[in-house]
Enzyme design. Structure first.
Site, PDB file in Angstrom:
ATOM      1  N   ASP A 361      35.366  14.083 -30.717  1.00  0.00           N
ATOM      2  CA  ASP A 361      35.953  13.278 -31.802  1.00  0.00           C
ATOM      3  C   ASP A 361      37.095  12.413 -31.271  1.00  0.00           C
ATOM      4  OD1 ASP A 361      37.185  12.779 -34.640  1.00  0.00           O
ATOM      5  OD2 ASP A 361      35.311  13.820 -35.030  1.00  0.00           O
ATOM      6  N   ASP A 362      37.927  11.959 -32.136  1.00  0.00           N
ATOM      7  CA  ASP A 362      39.027  11.030 -31.847  1.00  0.00           C
ATOM      8  C   ASP A 362      39.922  11.543 -30.718  1.00  0.00           C
ATOM      9  OD1 ASP A 362      40.820   9.027 -32.111  1.00  0.00           O
ATOM     10  OD2 ASP A 362      41.471   9.523 -34.141  1.00  0.00           O
ATOM     11  N   LYS A 471      29.552   9.064 -33.999  1.00  0.00           N
ATOM     12  CA  LYS A 471      30.197   9.190 -35.311  1.00  0.00           C
ATOM     13  C   LYS A 471      31.037   7.937 -35.490  1.00  0.00           C
ATOM     14  CE  LYS A 471      33.570  12.130 -37.738  1.00  0.00           C
ATOM     15  NZ  LYS A 471      34.430  13.321 -37.575  1.00  0.00           N
ATOM     16  N   TRP A 472      30.597   7.059 -36.383  1.00  0.00           N
ATOM     17  CA  TRP A 472      31.250   5.756 -36.581  1.00  0.00           C
ATOM     18  C   TRP A 472      32.226   5.884 -37.751  1.00  0.00           C
ATOM     19  CZ3 TRP A 472      29.506   0.775 -34.488  1.00  0.00           C
ATOM     20  CH2 TRP A 472      30.176  -0.322 -35.047  1.00  0.00           C
ATOM     21  N   ASP A 473      33.513   5.896 -37.403  1.00  0.00           N
ATOM     22  CA  ASP A 473      34.530   6.138 -38.423  1.00  0.00           C
ATOM     23  C   ASP A 473      35.162   4.832 -38.881  1.00  0.00           C
ATOM     24  OD1 ASP A 473      36.175   7.625 -40.054  1.00  0.00           O
ATOM     25  OD2 ASP A 473      36.872   8.963 -38.477  1.00  0.00           O
ATOM     26  N   CYS A 518      31.045   7.559 -41.178  1.00  0.00           N
ATOM     27  CA  CYS A 518      32.207   8.305 -41.634  1.00  0.00           C
ATOM     28  C   CYS A 518      33.280   7.293 -42.001  1.00  0.00           C
ATOM     29  CB  CYS A 518      32.708   9.207 -40.504  1.00  0.00           C
ATOM     30  SG  CYS A 518      34.246  10.058 -40.885  1.00  0.00           S
ATOM     31  N   ASP A 540      36.268  14.760 -45.609  1.00  0.00           N
ATOM     32  CA  ASP A 540      37.116  15.476 -44.657  1.00  0.00           C
ATOM     33  C   ASP A 540      37.439  16.869 -45.171  1.00  0.00           C
ATOM     34  OD1 ASP A 540      37.173  13.632 -42.698  1.00  0.00           O
ATOM     35  OD2 ASP A 540      39.196  12.891 -43.079  1.00  0.00           O
TER      36      ASP A 540
HETATM   37  C1  GLA Z   1      38.780  10.729 -39.944  1.00  0.00           C
HETATM   38  C2  GLA Z   1      37.482  11.495 -39.983  1.00  0.00           C
HETATM   39  C3  GLA Z   1      37.653  12.848 -39.349  1.00  0.00           C
HETATM   40  C4  GLA Z   1      38.127  12.664 -37.916  1.00  0.00           C
HETATM   41  C5  GLA Z   1      39.385  11.832 -37.890  1.00  0.00           C
HETATM   42  C6  GLA Z   1      39.781  11.476 -36.480  1.00  0.00           C
HETATM   43  O1  GLA Z   1      39.731  11.319 -40.758  1.00  0.00           O
HETATM   44  O2  GLA Z   1      37.010  11.594 -41.281  1.00  0.00           O
HETATM   45  O3  GLA Z   1      36.452  13.576 -39.381  1.00  0.00           O
HETATM   46  O4  GLA Z   1      37.119  12.068 -37.171  1.00  0.00           O
HETATM   47  O5  GLA Z   1      39.247  10.616 -38.613  1.00  0.00           O
HETATM   48  O6  GLA Z   1      40.906  10.667 -36.433  1.00  0.00           O
END
Ligand code: GLA
Length: 775
Positions: A361-362, A471-473, A518, A540
């Site tokens: 993730d991030d 996962k494209w946020d 996302c 989330d």
């Molecule tokens: C958003 C997403 C989370 C996560 C964070 C990362 O809030 O919904 O699932 O990926 O960003 O910064």
């Protein structure tokens, strides 16, 4: 099939019929939408208003002195001709102002072609185009109707064509209008906010106008574009209901207007809020596609019709019926604080449990160690990941898992190399300090050079390692729109067209990569995004009890194969509520399963439990992801429970989920009533064994132990890591008719009665039951 009879257009889907006709004035009148009918006598159809009621403007007295548009069931409503309800379209130009006169011109039946610029359903069989023309100008409104022969969903959109010399400004253009006579309807919307998305709310429709909309620039977590109307006595398995959705990810507006004569007027489309679009000679404006369906057999059938259509015709073809992998995501386990060693520790445990995809993730790029820095730059942080994405992906692949990566390509931090090099890429208006959300700005996707920057950079990263999932946020709403003058009203839509170009190109160039949508969870959960990205991180919030409301709302209109659901730590980060891992799994299993916690830090019994969950899920994955979803009982208020079922299309297999809310001291005997099981066939009925945590009973353990122990002391804490308490057994053989009529489950714990014959649920406890026909 689409046929034309006496100026009537009859559209037959698999089991529904939709009828409209052109009247003497050239207006397109809606006649019928419901269960399939054969039409012998068209005069019996539709509204029979033989005179202009009360104070009504008559559209064209010379042709029909009795025809006023104000109280008709119309396919599309215009202004300035006596229809005073919400117009479907508002146009303006210099010589005419707002006054135009559109009448029927011609029709065509064609094979649908993909229009590319907007997400459009695929595998459609037929398209009917009804063209309305302005009486004296070369401007056209085309109403398009599409069907797939295998489904019961009607797709509509509208094309405005300008062949006149003069530029026209569109101030509103709805994708769908549907007028009908009120039958004591209620409106159901999906409302929410961050971590509480898509709660279904229902209200009686009163005279006046109700608007469900988004003005955030996204389809939003506040008011989803899906909605439903149903008669007040409609239930999950009985009664009439219609549902609607829009394949669009930007500002949308749904209008429900009831007039005093009981005429209901429904629309969905782009929100006219800050919208005005200039269409020059030779240009056209194409609206997003809208979907509608109907059921006379309750809301479960309604939902299943939408689900089937979405799986077959909306979702990216490459993934339409693909079994979705079980995921481990590191976000809630590590947040930004990770390195390769930590990630591999989680990954090793996950792979032993049978997880199939590891998602980083991030925090993997640039100096992104918090949410103030780095968005916009995609150079790997070598301090955290010394072997780079390529090296990490290799190690993950070696563990037998696929590797996936988080991106937020539409956003930018001021603290980034990209912002220093290209401040003009960010959305901002000259002379106005732009407002931030989560400390970030958005990139201006309406600009071609920004679109190209994103396409190139995401593609380069995807090429740099074996990345099989993205996962494209997108973590903010739009503010400070940059356009000026008469282009200002085009910005929101142009952003969407830019976004669609970007994700169309990237998904085309990476056809085997599974993309998950996302936006801080469900802030852009809609059919537009689903068309390119087959899955969505719905919220989330991973609290299993809150998830009953979120997923329960979503499944009214979205299939479970598209909704990602993660099991997170037992002390939930969003609600601080503790729920057992069994309940976390039992709700997540009704969607695409994932885990988001430090799996390697779990106790022995928890590890065992999660291993069993994944094995159960994988065994029944096809059923869980693509079976027919039934709400048996919805959660109606905080504290309430819910019951769901997923059944195979041949009715031979099913899984029930029974979810407790707040524990009652006088629990009712529980009658588990299914639907559509085969009468006369014998089914095995079995509970999924999910033993209780030893600590569940607190000090009560002393009732059965020979010595007194402190329930909070080290002994119980230690033993509970290795030992669990048995739950009740349930393994019966039952006739399908009994499942349809209702099976009485074992009585529930009522302050006493722990044994293999009582169901101990406690607050937020739950059960899964597996049912299969005995061949
Ligand atoms: C958003 C997403 C989370 C996560 C964070 C990362 O809030 O919904 O699932 O990926 O960003 O910064």
């Amino acid at each position: 099939m689409i046929k034309v009879l006496d100026k009537h257009f009859i559209i037959d889907t698999k089991s529904l019929t939709y009828i409209m006709h052109v009247n003497s004035v050239g207006y397109l009148i809606h006649d019928y939408f419901g269960d399939h009918i054969e039409v012998k006598d068209v005069t019996a159809l539709g509204l029979k208003e033989g005179f202009a009621k009360g104070t009504s403007v008559v559209v064209d007295e010379d042709i029909d002195p009795n025809f006023s548009a104000n109280n008709q069931l119309l396919e599309y409503s215009f202004t300035q001709k006596g229809d005073y309800r919400e117009p479907a379209i508002i146009l303006r130009n210099n010589s005419r102002g707002y006054t135009f006169d559109f009448r029927y011109h011609e029709y065509k039946i064609v094979k649908p072609q993909d229009i590319e610029i907007l997400p459009m359903p695929h595998d459609l069989d037929d398209e009917l185009i009804i063209v309305l023309k302005e009486a004296n100008l070369d401007i056209y409104v085309e109403l398009h109707y599409y069907i797939s022969n295998k489904h019961d969903v009607l797709v509509k959109n509208v094309v405005f064509r300008n062949e006149d010399k003069e530029e026209i400004t569109l101030e509103k253009i709805a994708s769908l209008q549907f007028d009908l006579i009120n039958k004591d309807y209620e409106l159901v919307n999906l409302n929410g906010n961050w971590i509480s998305e898509t709660h279904a709310t229902s209200q009686k429709i009163h005279p006046g106008i109700y608007i469900n909309d988004s003005k955030t620039g996204n389809s939003s977590n506040k008011h989803n574009p899906f909605f439903m109307i149903k008669t007040s006595d409609t239930k999950n398995d009985y009664g009439e209901a219609y549902s609607f959705n829009l394949m669009y990810s930007g500002n949308h507006q749904e209008v429900v207007e009831l007039n005093i004569f009981g005429n209901l007027h429904i629309q969905t489309g782009i929100n006219p809020f800050l919208f005005s679009y200039n269409v020059k000679q030779g240009e056209k404006f194409i609206t997003p596609f809208a979907l509608m369906t109907y059921s006379s057999k309750g809301t479960n059938v309604l939902g299943q019709r939408m689900h089937d259509f979405i799986n077959d015709c909306v979702v990216n073809k490459n993934f339409g019926h693909c079994l979705r992998p079980v995921v481990i995501n590191n976000w809630e386990g590590t947040y930004f604080n990770f390195n390769e060693v930590k990630l591999l520790n989680i990954a090793r445990t996950a792979s032993k449990f049978g997880v199939e995809l590891f998602v980083l993730d991030d925090g993997w790029f640039s100096n992104r160690n918090d949410d103030f820095h780095g968005l916009g730059d995609y150079d790997v942080n070598k301090k955290k990941l010394p072997s780079g994405l390529k090296g990490l992906a290799k190690k993950i692949n070696k563990l037998g898992m696929k590797f996936g990566l988080w991106f937020e390509p539409e956003s930018i931090n001021i603290e980034s190399k990209l912002y220093k090099a290209h401040p003009e890429y960010a959305i901002a208006q000259d002379g106005v300090k732009p407002s931030r959300e989560r400390h970030q700005l958005l990139l201006n996707l309406a600009k071609k050079e920004v679109q190209d920057y994103i396409i190139e950079n995401v593609n380069n990263t995807l090429k740099s390692a074996n990345i099989e999932y993205v996962k494209w946020d997108m973590n903010r709403d739009i503010s400070d729109i940059p356009n000026k003058g008469k282009e200002a009203g085009e910005f929101y839509h142009n952003y969407m067209l830019g976004l669609y170009r970007v994700i169309r190109e990237i998904t085309k160039q990476n056809p085997t990569v599974l993309f998950e949508n996302c936006a801080s969870g469900g802030n852009r959960l809609d059919l537009g995004m689903m068309h390119y990205f087959p899955q969505t991180w719905a919220s989330d919030c991973s609290d299993s009890y809150e998830r009953i409301s979120i997923q329960g709302g979503l499944y009214l209109g979205y299939p479970q194969s598209c909704i990602s659901c993660h099991v997170s730590h037992k002390s939930n980060h969003q609600t601080l509520r503790k729920t057992p891992y069994s309940s976390k799994f039992n709700t997540a299993a009704f969607g695409v399963l994932g885990y988001e916690l430090m799996l390697n830090e779990l106790t022995k019994v928890e590890k065992e439990e999660i291993k069993n969950q994944i094995a159960f899920y994988k065994k029944h994955r096809e059923l869980l992801q693509y079976g027919d979803f039934y709400t048996i009982k919805e959660k109606k208020y905080e504290g309430d429970g819910a019951t769901w079922m997923i059944q195979s299309k041949d009715h031979k297999e099913a899984i029930f989920g029974v979810f407790n809310g707040i524990q009652s001291t006088r629990p009712h005997e529980f009658v588990l009533k299914g639907f559509n099981f085969l009468e006369g066939k014998q089914y095995s009925f079995e509970v999924l064994n999910q033993p209780h945590d030893l600590k569940l009973f607190g000090n009560l353990v002393n009732m059965i132990l020979p010595i007194h122990v402190n329930a909070d002391g080290w002994l119980i804490q230690t033993v509970s890591k290795f030992k669990t308490m048995e739950m009740e057994t349930t393994k019966w053989t039952v006739d399908g008719a009994l499942l349809n009529s209702g099976l009485i489950l074992k009585s529930e714990w009522a302050g006493n009665g722990y044994s293999e014959n009582s169901r101990v649920l406690a607050d937020f406890g739950s059960r899964l039951y597996y049912v299969k026909v005995e061949e």
